[in-house]
Design an enzyme around this catalytic site. Structure first.
Site, PDB file in Angstrom:
ATOM      1  N   HIS A  22     -13.264  75.623 119.509  1.00 20.85           N
ATOM      2  CA  HIS A  22     -14.548  76.170 119.042  1.00 20.85           C
ATOM      3  C   HIS A  22     -14.354  76.811 117.667  1.00 20.85           C
ATOM      4  O   HIS A  22     -13.304  77.400 117.392  1.00 20.85           O
ATOM      5  CB  HIS A  22     -15.065  77.202 120.052  1.00 20.85           C
ATOM      6  N   LYS A  45     -19.598  82.576 125.723  1.00 16.59           N
ATOM      7  CA  LYS A  45     -18.753  83.345 124.799  1.00 16.59           C
ATOM      8  C   LYS A  45     -18.315  84.648 125.471  1.00 16.59           C
ATOM      9  O   LYS A  45     -18.105  84.648 126.683  1.00 16.59           O
ATOM     10  CB  LYS A  45     -19.492  83.559 123.465  1.00 16.59           C
ATOM     11  N   GLU A  62     -15.362  79.456 116.458  1.00 18.93           N
ATOM     12  CA  GLU A  62     -15.023  80.893 116.474  1.00 18.93           C
ATOM     13  C   GLU A  62     -13.523  81.082 116.679  1.00 18.93           C
ATOM     14  O   GLU A  62     -12.928  82.028 116.151  1.00 18.93           O
ATOM     15  CB  GLU A  62     -15.847  81.617 117.551  1.00 18.93           C
ATOM     16  N   SER A 104     -27.516  76.997 117.507  1.00 16.00           N
ATOM     17  CA  SER A 104     -28.906  77.468 117.623  1.00 16.00           C
ATOM     18  C   SER A 104     -29.811  76.473 118.367  1.00 16.00           C
ATOM     19  O   SER A 104     -30.966  76.300 117.986  1.00 16.00           O
ATOM     20  CB  SER A 104     -29.481  77.815 116.245  1.00 16.00           C
ATOM     21  N   GLY A 125     -25.343  80.701 115.975  1.00 11.87           N
ATOM     22  CA  GLY A 125     -25.789  82.083 116.079  1.00 11.87           C
ATOM     23  C   GLY A 125     -26.641  82.549 114.918  1.00 11.87           C
ATOM     24  O   GLY A 125     -26.892  83.745 114.761  1.00 11.87           O
ATOM     25  N   GLU A 130     -20.625  71.049 116.054  1.00 14.35           N
ATOM     26  CA  GLU A 130     -21.272  72.348 115.866  1.00 14.35           C
ATOM     27  C   GLU A 130     -21.096  72.793 114.417  1.00 14.35           C
ATOM     28  O   GLU A 130     -20.040  73.342 114.063  1.00 14.35           O
ATOM     29  CB  GLU A 130     -20.644  73.394 116.789  1.00 14.35           C
ATOM     30  N   ASN A 161     -22.167  77.849 126.723  1.00 14.07           N
ATOM     31  CA  ASN A 161     -20.977  78.602 126.316  1.00 14.07           C
ATOM     32  C   ASN A 161     -21.386  80.064 126.222  1.00 14.07           C
ATOM     33  O   ASN A 161     -22.051  80.470 125.270  1.00 14.07           O
ATOM     34  CB  ASN A 161     -20.481  78.073 124.961  1.00 14.07           C
TER      35      ASN A 161
HETATM   36  P1  13P Z   1     -25.615  79.424 119.445  1.00 11.33           P
HETATM   37  O1  13P Z   1     -26.375  78.508 120.370  1.00 11.33           O
HETATM   38  O2  13P Z   1     -25.712  80.873 119.839  1.00 11.33           O
HETATM   39  O3  13P Z   1     -25.901  79.158 118.010  1.00 11.33           O
HETATM   40  O4  13P Z   1     -24.050  79.055 119.672  1.00 11.33           O
HETATM   41  C1  13P Z   1     -23.668  77.736 119.607  1.00 11.33           C
HETATM   42  C2  13P Z   1     -22.265  77.645 120.046  1.00 11.33           C
HETATM   43  O5  13P Z   1     -21.374  78.098 119.365  1.00 11.33           O
HETATM   44  C3  13P Z   1     -21.977  77.009 121.340  1.00 11.33           C
HETATM   45  O6  13P Z   1     -20.624  76.775 121.502  1.00 11.33           O
END
Ligand code: 13P
Length: 256
Positions: free
Chosen positions: A100, A15, A102, A218, A178, A172, A13
């Site tokens: 997601h 982003k 976010e 992560s 992150g 997640e 992903n």
């Molecule tokens: P990170 O791997 O940067 O923690 O992000 C995970 C994520 O949100 C994947 O959708």
């Protein structure tokens, strides 16, 4: 529950990262190196909308699938700034990430809109990657399983067993995204097993045995093998580490 039948799925992903030229450079590197890894693992990339067309062309014939990061639930109409599922299917997307954290945190996504988007994805012939996960406050209040169960139930409203068997769920934990803070393998496995158990209760054992559940938060080359070695962890949804070909391919390799 047997894991043998489920093909691992590792998705990157991206982003809101990578311009079109940067996206092309990354997929060319991935394409060159992913083939020798064989077909034990399904590999997916989810670039930003504006790079989908170029990446689709660059991936032609490659063992890599394309995903979008979101979509609207209507097929077309007066929804300024939105992108519909049929538009994404036409661009060669096989998957769409839906719900997601976010999007839940920053863009008002609810269990209901997640479900509507998932139906649009299925209707357009694609597969949703349905994301769920608790916040740190929810985990500390011992509400993890309750929250994740509510999100999974909400996402799956109106779907039949045959649909769900093909879906990808992604656990997640918000506090692991992150942050460099990964769930322990025991924490991941506990939630994955609970999600699979819920699918068995909502549908049946066969559906639960077939639905794939990714872990995200992560995931890095040095922790992927351990996480992916858990019986109910069927892959990874990778954020930061998917932006570098070497790191992403190392994670893919540890799934194989
Ligand atoms: P990170 O791997 O940067 O923690 O992000 C995970 C994520 O949100 C994947 O959708």
């Amino acid at each position: 529950m047997a894991t043998g039948a489920r093909r691992k799925i590792v998705a990157g992903n991206w982003k809101m990262n990578k311009t079109v030229p940067e996206a092309l450079a990354l997929v060319r590197e991935l394409r060159a190196q992913v083939a020798p890894l064989g077909d034990k693992v399904e590999v997916v990339v989810a670039p930003p909308f504006v790079a989908l067309q170029a990446v689709h062309v660059a991936l032609e014939g490659a063992p890599l699938q394309l995903a979008a990061q979101n979509c609207h639930w209507e097929a077309s109409g007066a929804f300024t700034g939105e992108v519909s599922a049929p538009m994404l299917a036409e661009l060669g997307c096989a998957y769409v990430i839906v719900g997601h954290s976010e999007r839940r945190q920053f863009f008002g996504e609810t269990d209901e809109t997640v479900n509507k988007r998932a139906h649009a994805v299925k209707k357009a012939g694609m597969t949703p990657i349905l994301c769920v996960g608790e916040t740190l406050a929810e985990r500390e209040a011992n509400r993890t399983l309750e929250v994740v169960e509510r999100q999974v139930r909400g996402a799956l409203v109106g779907f039949e067993a045959a649909d769900v068997a093909k879906f990808v769920l992604a656990y997640e934990p918000v506090w692991a995204i992150g942050t460099g803070r990964t769930a322990t393998t025991a924490q991941a496995q506990e939630v994955h097993a609970a999600i699979r158990g819920l699918v068995a209760r909502l549908y049946d054992g066969e559906t639960a045995g077939r639905v794939r559940i990714q872990y995200g938060g992560s995931v890095k080359p040095d922790n992927a093998a351990e996480l992916l070695g858990q019986p109910d962890v069927d892959g990874a949804l990778v954020g930061g580490a998917s932006l570098k070909a070497g790191d992403f391919l190392a994670i893919v390799k540890s799934a194989g």
